[in-house]
Design an enzyme around this catalytic site. Structure first.
Site, PDB file in Angstrom:
ATOM      1  N   PHE A  47      -1.492 -36.015  18.441  1.00 39.93           N
ATOM      2  CA  PHE A  47      -0.409 -35.050  18.207  1.00 39.93           C
ATOM      3  C   PHE A  47       0.430 -35.380  16.987  1.00 39.93           C
ATOM      4  O   PHE A  47       1.079 -34.508  16.428  1.00 39.93           O
ATOM      5  CB  PHE A  47       0.512 -34.978  19.442  1.00 39.93           C
ATOM      6  CG  PHE A  47       1.522 -36.095  19.495  1.00 39.93           C
ATOM      7  CD1 PHE A  47       2.734 -35.994  18.831  1.00 39.93           C
ATOM      8  CD2 PHE A  47       1.270 -37.272  20.193  1.00 39.93           C
ATOM      9  CE1 PHE A  47       3.666 -37.028  18.855  1.00 39.93           C
ATOM     10  CE2 PHE A  47       2.184 -38.313  20.228  1.00 39.93           C
ATOM     11  CZ  PHE A  47       3.383 -38.180  19.555  1.00 39.93           C
TER      12      PHE A  47
ATOM     13  N   CYS B 112       1.571 -44.060  13.534  1.00 43.58           N
ATOM     14  CA  CYS B 112       0.831 -45.295  13.795  1.00 43.58           C
ATOM     15  C   CYS B 112       1.234 -46.379  12.808  1.00 43.58           C
ATOM     16  O   CYS B 112       1.112 -47.554  13.102  1.00 43.58           O
ATOM     17  CB  CYS B 112      -0.665 -45.048  13.745  1.00 43.58           C
ATOM     18  SG  CYS B 112      -1.206 -44.393  12.184  1.00 43.58           S
TER      19      CYS B 112
ATOM     20  N   ARG C  54      -0.905 -30.667  22.293  1.00 45.23           N
ATOM     21  CA  ARG C  54       0.557 -30.561  22.254  1.00 45.23           C
ATOM     22  C   ARG C  54       1.050 -29.765  21.042  1.00 45.23           C
ATOM     23  O   ARG C  54       2.093 -29.148  21.088  1.00 45.23           O
ATOM     24  CB  ARG C  54       1.174 -31.963  22.233  1.00 45.23           C
ATOM     25  CG  ARG C  54       0.926 -32.676  23.563  1.00 45.23           C
ATOM     26  CD  ARG C  54       1.558 -34.042  23.583  1.00 45.23           C
ATOM     27  NE  ARG C  54       0.548 -35.070  23.725  1.00 45.23           N
ATOM     28  CZ  ARG C  54       0.798 -36.365  23.743  1.00 45.23           C
ATOM     29  NH1 ARG C  54       2.023 -36.796  23.626  1.00 45.23           N
ATOM     30  NH2 ARG C  54      -0.182 -37.234  23.864  1.00 45.23           N
TER      31      ARG C  54
ATOM     32  N   SER D 202      -4.537 -42.873  20.996  1.00 46.40           N
ATOM     33  CA  SER D 202      -4.045 -44.106  21.628  1.00 46.40           C
ATOM     34  C   SER D 202      -5.216 -45.049  21.936  1.00 46.40           C
ATOM     35  O   SER D 202      -6.362 -44.617  22.087  1.00 46.40           O
ATOM     36  CB  SER D 202      -3.287 -43.762  22.909  1.00 46.40           C
ATOM     37  OG  SER D 202      -4.150 -43.111  23.806  1.00 46.40           O
TER      38      SER D 202
HETATM   39  P1  NAD Z   1      -3.910 -39.609  22.867  1.00 48.64           P
HETATM   40  O1  NAD Z   1      -4.840 -40.743  22.931  1.00 48.64           O
HETATM   41  O2  NAD Z   1      -3.109 -39.267  24.065  1.00 48.64           O
HETATM   42  O3  NAD Z   1      -4.679 -38.258  22.479  1.00 48.64           O
HETATM   43  C1  NAD Z   1      -5.547 -38.210  21.367  1.00 48.64           C
HETATM   44  C2  NAD Z   1      -6.627 -37.174  21.652  1.00 48.64           C
HETATM   45  O4  NAD Z   1      -7.397 -37.587  22.789  1.00 48.64           O
HETATM   46  C3  NAD Z   1      -6.079 -35.790  21.974  1.00 48.64           C
HETATM   47  O5  NAD Z   1      -6.869 -34.816  21.325  1.00 48.64           O
HETATM   48  C4  NAD Z   1      -6.223 -35.708  23.485  1.00 48.64           C
HETATM   49  O6  NAD Z   1      -6.450 -34.387  23.943  1.00 48.64           O
HETATM   50  C5  NAD Z   1      -7.439 -36.566  23.774  1.00 48.64           C
HETATM   51  N1  NAD Z   1      -7.359 -37.200  25.096  1.00 48.64           N
HETATM   52  C6  NAD Z   1      -6.225 -37.603  25.742  1.00 48.64           C
HETATM   53  N2  NAD Z   1      -6.545 -38.130  26.945  1.00 48.64           N
HETATM   54  C7  NAD Z   1      -7.889 -38.062  27.066  1.00 48.64           C
HETATM   55  C8  NAD Z   1      -8.817 -38.455  28.082  1.00 48.64           C
HETATM   56  N3  NAD Z   1      -8.403 -39.024  29.207  1.00 48.64           N
HETATM   57  N4  NAD Z   1     -10.115 -38.250  27.871  1.00 48.64           N
HETATM   58  C9  NAD Z   1     -10.559 -37.673  26.734  1.00 48.64           C
HETATM   59  N5  NAD Z   1      -9.731 -37.273  25.733  1.00 48.64           N
HETATM   60  C10 NAD Z   1      -8.411 -37.475  25.890  1.00 48.64           C
HETATM   61  O7  NAD Z   1      -2.949 -39.903  21.602  1.00 48.64           O
HETATM   62  P2  NAD Z   1      -1.660 -39.100  21.153  1.00 48.64           P
HETATM   63  O8  NAD Z   1      -0.541 -39.411  22.071  1.00 48.64           O
HETATM   64  O9  NAD Z   1      -1.991 -37.689  20.880  1.00 48.64           O
HETATM   65  O10 NAD Z   1      -1.390 -39.769  19.720  1.00 48.64           O
HETATM   66  C11 NAD Z   1      -0.619 -40.923  19.551  1.00 48.64           C
HETATM   67  C12 NAD Z   1      -1.475 -42.164  19.419  1.00 48.64           C
HETATM   68  O11 NAD Z   1      -2.342 -42.042  18.296  1.00 48.64           O
HETATM   69  C13 NAD Z   1      -0.671 -43.416  19.166  1.00 48.64           C
HETATM   70  O12 NAD Z   1      -1.178 -44.464  19.950  1.00 48.64           O
HETATM   71  C14 NAD Z   1      -0.874 -43.705  17.692  1.00 48.64           C
HETATM   72  O13 NAD Z   1      -0.727 -45.050  17.303  1.00 48.64           O
HETATM   73  C15 NAD Z   1      -2.284 -43.240  17.507  1.00 48.64           C
HETATM   74  N6  NAD Z   1      -2.581 -42.957  16.116  1.00 48.64           N
HETATM   75  C16 NAD Z   1      -3.382 -43.838  15.456  1.00 48.64           C
HETATM   76  C17 NAD Z   1      -3.667 -43.627  14.113  1.00 48.64           C
HETATM   77  C18 NAD Z   1      -4.553 -44.586  13.367  1.00 48.64           C
HETATM   78  O14 NAD Z   1      -4.877 -44.328  12.217  1.00 48.64           O
HETATM   79  N7  NAD Z   1      -4.977 -45.683  13.974  1.00 48.64           N
HETATM   80  C19 NAD Z   1      -3.150 -42.499  13.464  1.00 48.64           C
HETATM   81  C20 NAD Z   1      -2.366 -41.608  14.179  1.00 48.64           C
HETATM   82  C21 NAD Z   1      -2.095 -41.852  15.524  1.00 48.64           C
END
Ligand code: NAD
Length: 455
Positions: free
Chosen positions: A152, A284, A180, A229
């Site tokens: 998101f 991140c 979201r 995440s």
């Molecule tokens: P999230 O893991 O909740 O969701 C990411 C994606 O996964 C979404 O599209 C979501 O629909 C999907 N998802 C969620 N739960 C799932 C499940 N149980 N099974 C399958 N798919 C699922 O992450 P978020 O809250 O949207 O984003 C924030 C996180 O992203 C933070 O931890 C942040 O550090 C990380 N992030 C990392 C980077 C990087 O480059 N490493 C960059 C941006 C964000």
């Protein structure tokens, strides 16, 4: 009488289509009001998108790279033309202030620009006579249908990390953005069609775990790129690999900034304000932890941060002059507040408490003021876990070695930033003295941070 919310659909084969019987609301975090209804794709809808991408692949892979790249060039122009519209969409769903939305979009556009150089990047290599009468060459081949699952916090930029390069290289794509804040992602895909991308080359399915699991299991999907995440990254990686896909999965982070005794404190404080509280800490690469070497550095940096925090304007991201908007959703607000409560319980000193913040006219918005902790200790939950909110903690250590050992021991792969006069000197040396620029009227460096990225 209940009003009907506009429906957010999917983009499959160049058309907005409905699909899936489940749906969920998309909220405006500044008001706490549901503004749209998002359809959640079921297995059949995702399979339709995969089939569309599969059908588009043969013609697209045979399209000369230069023609594919031209679409990226057109898209760059369209994204620039539609920047205001796209930033308004990002801010309305994510909450970040408009200047942060624009910054995100600009980083995304840079990825589109880079993808427009794909013809050059796709050149292979040819080696003659590697053995008697044996030549050897390498070339880049498109894989077929590829997929992206995105978080998101950068609804425009992170998808643009993925699909422009994938399609410029001749692949087709199914994108599953965050449920979201999906609207800007979808709008960018429409602009890609306007830029000349043939229908089916890029498909967008909105959804949750059901959509993701379909992408992970379907044998037609050859590669998956994920950002989100850490627990979900681990799940995507193991499930995707189990089904024979190439997977890259980027997870969460907990970045440290070391402040050395000789640092320019004014510069460190100004950089930390943006790094800790920009985008409400939902980045991140945010800095949620300062490791101050020596009490004098810790006291000075906390005093500077307190002064700057007092000047911060927190309110709706659309309002003029705001520094920070709301958190993305109510559950996320509650989670971040919970971390602040936990930090107090664990004995860290809450120097600035943002929990009491109210924003006039936005009582239901998901606002939390900037929070600052002193005396954070390794082992505390607020030290170990990714908070992803406007919460900055200061850890006090005695030596640089102690700071480095802490950072190395942290379970997250981190970006680390060191504020030190020596770092500035080192940078000046590599940028100017080493390359013989001295005497060519190079200005003395503005004190900048010295960054090193490690894991
Ligand atoms: P999230 O893991 O909740 O969701 C990411 C994606 O996964 C979404 O599209 C979501 O629909 C999907 N998802 C969620 N739960 C799932 C499940 N149980 N099974 C399958 N798919 C699922 O992450 P978020 O809250 O949207 O984003 C924030 C996180 O992203 C933070 O931890 C942040 O550090 C990380 N992030 C990392 C980077 C990087 O480059 N490493 C960059 C941006 C964000």
């Amino acid at each position: 009488m209940a009003t009907t919310l506009p429906t957010v659909k999917h983009l499959i084969d160049g058309q907005q289509v409905a699909g899936g019987t489940r749906s969920q609301d998309v909220f405006n975090p500044a008001t706490g009001q549901a503004e749209k209804r998002l359809l959640l794709a079921d297995k059949a809808t995702v399979e339709l998108a995969i089939a569309s991408a599969q059908a588009a692949f043969p013609a697209w892979r045979n399209t000369p790279p230069l023609k594919r790249a031209r679409v990226m060039g057109n898209l760059k122009v369209l994204l620039e033309q539609h920047a205001d519209e796209l930033c308004a969409m990002i801010t309305a769903e994510h909450g970040k202030v408009l200047s942060d939305s624009l910054g995100e979009l600009q980083r995304g556009i840079e990825n589109v620009e880079y993808a427009s150089y794909a013809p050059e990047l796709l050149k292979g290599e040819h080696s003659k006579n590697v053995g008697p009468a044996i030549d050897s060459w390498s070339e880049f081949q498109a894989l077929g249908v590829t997929a992206g699952i995105t978080p998101f916090n950068f609804p425009a930029m992170v998808p643009l990390w993925m699909w422009p390069m994938a399609v410029a290289c001749g692949n087709t794509f199914v994108l599953k953005p965050s449920e979201r804040d999906p609207t800007s992602t979808l709008r960018i895909a429409e602009l890609a069609l306007e830029a000349g991308l043939p229908p089916g080359v890029l498909n967008v399915v909105n959804g949750d775990k059901e959509a993701v699991d379909t992408l992970l299991c379907d044998p037609r999907v050859k590669a998956v790129s994920f950002v989100g995440s850490t627990p979900i990254a681990e799940y995507i990686y193991s499930e995707g690999c189990k089904h024979g896909k190439r997977v890259q999965a980027l997870g969460g982070a907990k970045n440290h900034a070391v402040v050395m005794p000789d640092a320019d404190i004014g510069n460190a404080v100004s950089a930390l304000m943006g790094a800790a509280y920009g985008s409400c800490g939902e980045r991140c690469m945010a800095i949620p932890l300062v490791v101050a070497v020596g009490d004098a550095a810790a006291d000075a940096v906390i005093a500077g941060l307190k002064t700057e925090i007092a000047k911060m304007k927190v309110g709706p991201g659309t309002a003029h002059g705001m520094d920070m908007g709301p958190l993305v959703t109510k559950p996320h607000l509650e989670k971040v507040r919970g971390y602040v409560d936990q930090g107090v319980k664990e004995g860290a000193t809450l120097v600035v408490d943002g929990r009491g913040l109210t924003v006039a006219g936005h009582a239901d918005g998901y606002f939390l003021g900037p929070c600052l902790f002193d005396n954070v200790k390794p082992g505390m939950v607020i030290y170990q876990e990714e908070i992803f909110g406007p919460v900055l903690g200061v850890v006090r250590v005695k030596t640089l070695q102690e700071a480095m050992d802490l950072i190395d021991a942290h379970e997250y792969g981190n970006g680390t930033c060191i504020f030190t006069r020596d770092g500035e000197a080192a940078r000046y040396f590599t940028d100017n003295i080493l390359v013989g620029m001295v005497g060519v009227n190079v200005p003395l460096p503005v004190p900048v941070a010295y960054h090193s990225f490690g894991g």
